[in-house]
Design a protein around this motif. Structure first.
Motif, PDB file in Angstrom:
ATOM      1  N   LEU A 108       0.833  -1.279   0.088  1.00 30.74           N
ATOM      2  CA  LEU A 108       0.009   0.169  -0.055  1.00 30.74           C
ATOM      3  C   LEU A 108       0.956   1.208   0.076  1.00 30.74           C
ATOM      4  N   GLU A 109       2.131   1.247   0.837  1.00 28.46           N
ATOM      5  CA  GLU A 109       2.710   2.579   0.731  1.00 28.46           C
ATOM      6  C   GLU A 109       3.671   2.732  -0.302  1.00 28.46           C
ATOM      7  N   ARG A 110       4.006   1.555  -0.992  1.00 27.49           N
ATOM      8  CA  ARG A 110       4.615   1.913  -2.304  1.00 27.49           C
ATOM      9  C   ARG A 110       3.379   2.294  -3.490  1.00 27.49           C
ATOM     10  N   ALA A 111       2.197   1.823  -3.378  1.00 25.91           N
ATOM     11  CA  ALA A 111       1.120   2.399  -4.421  1.00 25.91           C
ATOM     12  C   ALA A 111       1.111   3.747  -4.047  1.00 25.91           C
ATOM     13  N   ARG A 112       1.062   4.172  -2.858  1.00 24.57           N
ATOM     14  CA  ARG A 112       0.871   5.572  -2.298  1.00 24.57           C
ATOM     15  C   ARG A 112       1.978   6.648  -3.067  1.00 24.57           C
ATOM     16  N   SER A 113       2.992   6.058  -3.279  1.00 28.52           N
ATOM     17  CA  SER A 113       4.182   6.696  -3.718  1.00 28.52           C
ATOM     18  C   SER A 113       4.245   6.986  -5.108  1.00 28.52           C
ATOM     19  N   ARG A 114       3.425   6.374  -5.849  1.00 27.18           N
ATOM     20  CA  ARG A 114       3.435   6.316  -7.323  1.00 27.18           C
ATOM     21  C   ARG A 114       2.600   7.705  -7.897  1.00 27.18           C
ATOM     22  N   PRO A 115       2.929   8.182  -8.691  1.00 25.12           N
ATOM     23  CA  PRO A 115       2.149   9.367  -9.325  1.00 25.12           C
ATOM     24  C   PRO A 115       0.721   9.206  -9.987  1.00 25.12           C
ATOM     25  N   SER A 116      -0.359  10.059  -9.888  1.00 24.81           N
ATOM     26  CA  SER A 116      -1.477   9.793 -10.140  1.00 24.81           C
ATOM     27  C   SER A 116      -1.515  11.117 -11.326  1.00 24.81           C
ATOM     28  N   GLY A 117      -0.863  11.811 -11.245  1.00 27.04           N
ATOM     29  CA  GLY A 117      -1.014  13.466 -12.106  1.00 27.04           C
ATOM     30  C   GLY A 117      -2.149  14.136 -11.655  1.00 27.04           C
ATOM     31  N   ASN A 118      -2.788  13.795 -10.528  1.00 26.40           N
ATOM     32  CA  ASN A 118      -3.801  14.409  -9.961  1.00 26.40           C
ATOM     33  C   ASN A 118      -5.173  13.927 -10.948  1.00 26.40           C
ATOM     34  N   TRP A 119      -5.259  12.986 -11.354  1.00 30.09           N
ATOM     35  CA  TRP A 119      -6.293  12.196 -12.291  1.00 30.09           C
ATOM     36  C   TRP A 119      -7.316  11.466 -11.310  1.00 30.09           C
ATOM     37  N   TYR A 120      -8.719  11.674 -11.526  1.00 32.36           N
ATOM     38  CA  TYR A 120      -9.609  10.829 -10.681  1.00 32.36           C
ATOM     39  C   TYR A 120     -10.599  10.137 -11.611  1.00 32.36           C
ATOM     40  N   ALA A 121     -10.716   8.672 -11.394  1.00 25.08           N
ATOM     41  CA  ALA A 121     -11.681   8.126 -12.256  1.00 25.08           C
ATOM     42  C   ALA A 121     -13.123   8.518 -11.512  1.00 25.08           C
ATOM     43  N   VAL A 122     -14.008   8.950 -12.460  1.00 23.40           N
ATOM     44  CA  VAL A 122     -15.270   9.736 -12.263  1.00 23.40           C
ATOM     45  C   VAL A 122     -16.318   8.579 -12.486  1.00 23.40           C
ATOM     46  N   GLY A 123     -16.395   7.760 -13.504  1.00 27.53           N
ATOM     47  CA  GLY A 123     -17.273   6.712 -13.874  1.00 27.53           C
ATOM     48  C   GLY A 123     -17.172   6.211 -15.178  1.00 27.53           C
ATOM     49  N   ALA A 124     -18.307   5.729 -15.696  1.00 29.20           N
ATOM     50  CA  ALA A 124     -18.132   4.974 -16.711  1.00 29.20           C
ATOM     51  C   ALA A 124     -18.216   5.904 -18.105  1.00 29.20           C
ATOM     52  N   SER A 125     -17.834   5.664 -19.148  1.00 28.14           N
ATOM     53  CA  SER A 125     -17.884   6.481 -20.420  1.00 28.14           C
ATOM     54  C   SER A 125     -19.375   6.595 -20.843  1.00 28.14           C
ATOM     55  N   ARG A 126     -19.917   5.305 -20.801  1.00 25.60           N
ATOM     56  CA  ARG A 126     -21.398   5.340 -21.029  1.00 25.60           C
ATOM     57  C   ARG A 126     -22.245   6.155 -20.196  1.00 25.60           C
ATOM     58  N   ASP A 127     -21.886   6.426 -19.164  1.00 22.30           N
ATOM     59  CA  ASP A 127     -22.751   7.262 -18.198  1.00 22.30           C
ATOM     60  C   ASP A 127     -22.970   8.779 -18.806  1.00 22.30           C
ATOM     61  N   VAL A 128     -21.993   9.095 -19.660  1.00 25.97           N
ATOM     62  CA  VAL A 128     -22.238  10.432 -20.230  1.00 25.97           C
ATOM     63  C   VAL A 128     -22.894  10.346 -21.476  1.00 25.97           C
ATOM     64  N   GLY A 129     -23.996  10.740 -21.524  1.00 27.22           N
ATOM     65  CA  GLY A 129     -24.694  10.733 -22.846  1.00 27.22           C
ATOM     66  C   GLY A 129     -24.542  12.203 -23.284  1.00 27.22           C
ATOM     67  N   ARG A 130     -25.638  12.125 -24.553  1.00 31.24           N
ATOM     68  CA  ARG A 130     -25.454  13.406 -25.313  1.00 31.24           C
ATOM     69  C   ARG A 130     -26.477  14.591 -24.815  1.00 31.24           C
ATOM     70  N   ASP A 131     -27.452  14.184 -24.021  1.00 30.37           N
ATOM     71  CA  ASP A 131     -28.385  14.955 -23.670  1.00 30.37           C
ATOM     72  C   ASP A 131     -28.432  15.116 -22.127  1.00 30.37           C
ATOM     73  N   ARG A 132     -27.505  14.356 -21.312  1.00 36.26           N
ATOM     74  CA  ARG A 132     -27.723  14.635 -19.908  1.00 36.26           C
ATOM     75  C   ARG A 132     -26.222  14.565 -19.350  1.00 36.26           C
ATOM     76  N   PRO A 133     -25.868  15.489 -18.272  1.00 40.84           N
ATOM     77  CA  PRO A 133     -24.493  15.255 -17.948  1.00 40.84           C
ATOM     78  C   PRO A 133     -24.451  14.396 -16.922  1.00 40.84           C
ATOM     79  N   LEU A 134     -23.063  14.126 -16.427  1.00 41.64           N
ATOM     80  CA  LEU A 134     -22.875  13.242 -15.270  1.00 41.64           C
ATOM     81  C   LEU A 134     -22.206  14.141 -14.044  1.00 41.64           C
ATOM     82  N   GLY A 135     -22.681  14.173 -13.070  1.00 43.52           N
ATOM     83  CA  GLY A 135     -22.301  14.839 -11.923  1.00 43.52           C
ATOM     84  C   GLY A 135     -21.693  14.090 -10.640  1.00 43.52           C
ATOM     85  N   ARG A 136     -20.664  14.501 -10.291  1.00 47.31           N
ATOM     86  CA  ARG A 136     -20.033  13.708  -9.085  1.00 47.31           C
ATOM     87  C   ARG A 136     -19.509  14.708  -8.239  1.00 47.31           C
ATOM     88  N   THR A 137     -19.251  14.305  -7.005  1.00 44.27           N
ATOM     89  CA  THR A 137     -18.417  15.178  -6.104  1.00 44.27           C
ATOM     90  C   THR A 137     -17.063  14.192  -5.750  1.00 44.27           C
TER      91      THR A 137
END
Length: 335
Positions: A43-72
């Motif tokens: 776990l400690e070694r994983a925490r030391s690896r960079p993420s570049g400040n990117w966070y997974a939000v959800g599935a690509s399929r959840d973002v449609g053409r007529d409705r947005p995807l909201g997350r906190t």
């Protein structure tokens, strides 16, 4: 007690028959192997690896053409939607006019139109609203939050290698628990619990090696339970390429190259101050068998089943992660 068979490659048939199955209570205990120091070190070694400040939000399929995807994400409201050309757009989830929740607003011709007063956002800076860097890898959508992450930004998230989209079936499960991302990652870096905690899915599990090699991988021999004594034996590797990601990749046996990506995304805290974390898990299955083309054709039917399977496992694993946080927060965690 039979020793688990190491799968050397793809056999003629995908299923195997357990000749002398071992009862749950008679399998070899794994608590000595699952040393707290080994899990904590991984776990400690994983925490030391960079993420570049990117966070997974959800599935690509959840973002449609007529409705947005909201997350906190880590207390930051985020909204994602698609432009007319299908490209991903994203930014703060509050309207810059009076703070309306943009996740509840419609998208018209690529413009996110606030449902309170009609303010339109096309993804560019406007009225104090500044977009966030976003990325769509075809399976998951990501957002980069530099103020939250505090790392050196990367242009793109470090997406694990996956089977080609045309040769695979992908499904995404999302669940939420009261714990920290570390607790989710620690669960995945404990492969020894599999056959004990999930006997309905895994049998004959042995951690053959780990963590070892340049990839810092746990190597696991395990059989996926199908029905009765029918199983699918595989060899898999567990790696943690980033601080909030664990990847299981099948390296031998049926479905070589298939991956399960587990991403732990912090959400914020609940009313009692407990952290909340989303598990965004992508299952990308592939097979060299000719019959797998039928599975790809039936992907719309398979995806709900794949999500349900992941959900059943995560009902148990989230209890593990939440218990770990509860013990840690009260100073009672034995590890």
């Amino acid at each position: 007690m039979d020793a688990p068979r190491r799968p050397a490659g793809r056999g003629r048939f995908p299923l195997s028959l357990r000749r002398r199955p071992v009862a749950w209570e008679r399998q070899r205990p794994t608590w000595r192997d699952a040393a707290p120091s080994v899990i904590a070190g991984a776990l400690e070694r994983a925490r030391s690896r960079p993420s570049g400040n990117w966070y997974a939000v959800g599935a690509s399929r959840d973002v449609g053409r007529d409705r947005p995807l909201g997350r906190t994400v880590a207390g930051t409201e985020v909204v994602l939607w698609r432009a007319t050309d299908g490209r991903l757009r994203g930014g703060p989830g509050a309207c810059p006019h009076l703070g309306a929740p943009l996740k509840d607003s419609p998208v018209r011709c690529g413009t996110l139109v606030c449902h309170w007063h009609g303010l339109g956002l096309d993804g560019g800076p406007f009225a104090g609203w500044e977009p966030y860097p976003v990325y769509d890898d075809g399976v998951l959508v990501w957002v980069r939050l530099d103020r939250v992450g505090g790392e050196e930004p990367l242009a793109r998230p470090r997406v694990p290698v996956r089977p080609a989209a045309a040769d695979a079936v992908a499904a995404v499960y999302t669940g939420v628990g009261r714990c920290a991302p570390d607790d989710v990652v620690a669960n995945r870096l404990d492969p020894w619990h599999g056959a004990w905690f999930h006997p309905y899915s895994f049998v004959d599990l042995t951690v053959a090696d780990g963590p070892a090699g340049p990839q810092d991988a746990f190597t696991v021999d395990v059989s996926f339970k199908v029905a009765g004594r029918l199983v699918v034996p595989v060899r898999a590797e567990f790696t943690a390429p980033g601080p909030r990601t664990v990847v299981m990749r099948i390296t031998e046996g049926e479905g070589v190259g298939s991956v399960v990506e587990t991403h732990a995304t912090p959400l914020g805290t609940d009313a009692s101050g407990r952290p909340r974390t989303a598990v965004v898990e992508a299952v990308v299955a592939a097979s060299a068998r000719p019959g797998f083309a039928v599975a790809r054709a039936a992907a719309p039917l398979l995806r709900p089943l794949m999500r349900a399977t992941a959900g059943r496992l995560w009902r148990d694993d989230m209890a593990y992660a939440e218990r770990r946080w509860e013990l840690r927060s009260s100073g009672r965690f034995p590890g």
